[in-house]
Design an enzyme around this catalytic site. Sequence first.
Site, PDB file in Angstrom:
ATOM      1  N   LYS A  13     -27.274  72.019  22.622  1.00 54.19           N
ATOM      2  CA  LYS A  13     -26.056  71.712  22.253  1.00 54.19           C
ATOM      3  C   LYS A  13     -25.685  71.634  20.882  1.00 54.19           C
ATOM      4  CE  LYS A  13     -26.190  68.265  25.135  1.00 54.19           C
ATOM      5  NZ  LYS A  13     -27.497  68.230  25.527  1.00 54.19           N
ATOM      6  N   ARG A  88     -21.192  61.426  29.958  1.00 52.33           N
ATOM      7  CA  ARG A  88     -22.583  61.452  30.483  1.00 52.33           C
ATOM      8  C   ARG A  88     -22.388  61.078  31.949  1.00 52.33           C
ATOM      9  NH1 ARG A  88     -27.738  60.258  26.767  1.00 52.33           N
ATOM     10  NH2 ARG A  88     -27.350  62.241  25.213  1.00 52.33           N
ATOM     11  N   ARG A 127     -39.520  68.691  18.770  1.00 45.42           N
ATOM     12  CA  ARG A 127     -38.742  68.148  17.895  1.00 45.42           C
ATOM     13  C   ARG A 127     -39.390  67.318  17.137  1.00 45.42           C
ATOM     14  NH1 ARG A 127     -32.846  67.442  20.814  1.00 45.42           N
ATOM     15  NH2 ARG A 127     -33.938  65.218  21.340  1.00 45.42           N
ATOM     16  N   ARG A 160     -40.097  61.322  18.206  1.00 43.01           N
ATOM     17  CA  ARG A 160     -39.589  60.255  19.044  1.00 43.01           C
ATOM     18  C   ARG A 160     -40.210  60.014  20.387  1.00 43.01           C
ATOM     19  NH1 ARG A 160     -33.772  62.345  18.509  1.00 43.01           N
ATOM     20  NH2 ARG A 160     -34.003  62.188  20.760  1.00 43.01           N
ATOM     21  N   ARG A 171     -35.799  61.876  31.265  1.00 47.86           N
ATOM     22  CA  ARG A 171     -34.395  62.134  30.860  1.00 47.86           C
ATOM     23  C   ARG A 171     -33.665  63.204  31.700  1.00 47.86           C
ATOM     24  NH1 ARG A 171     -35.274  63.684  24.887  1.00 47.86           N
ATOM     25  NH2 ARG A 171     -32.772  63.353  24.735  1.00 47.86           N
TER      26      ARG A 171
END
Length: 219
Positions: A13, A88, A127, A160, A171
Amino acid sequence: MILILLGPPGAGKGTQAKLLKQRFHILHVSTGDILRAAVADGTPLGQKADEYLQKGELVPDTIMVEIVAEELAKPKYRNGFILDGFPRTITQAVALEKILERMNLKIDAVLNFEADEAELIRRLSCRRMCRNCHSIFSLDLDDVKDPAICPRCGGELYQREDDKEETVRNRLRVYNTSTAPLKEFYAQRGLLTTVNGVGEIQGIFETITSRLGKRDEDG
């Protein structure tokens, strides 16, 4: 133009939002970026949000709705924007409709990005975020010569907590429970367009713009 981007973490996204922003000359509103900035600044809101982010859980609707309403009230968003990371939940979606109604604005399209779980975990595991400028990079897509050094400012790159595999799996479970029902919510309103988030970035972008153009013609 007002666009909403749906899809699980790592579905692409953010990458496509940057391209859409340039193509349509509209602003990109990433609630993830807003939250991370609040966390980094140590604001009361940031401290509350961080408790949920560290566990890979969704920030409560009341907090998110307040953040988004305040942000979208700024004059710079009157010409259109891309919402990435909000809504969300169905509750947030209903609240957003009310926010936009007060602004005399409406959603043009909702882009739903899909990718299989193994690919999502791989992407998120790659990431890294800069402690200094808060930029986010992919070790397998971006030009990162040293996985510990930010190519933009020279700051320290780190992974992270919410990008580590165990948290990522949580998640995704949270997404499937709380966010996936939004697909039906927006499909019923005739706004949903599903996008395959796996593939060459420019090819995905061209597919999106083609579908958006067709929606304009149909509308």
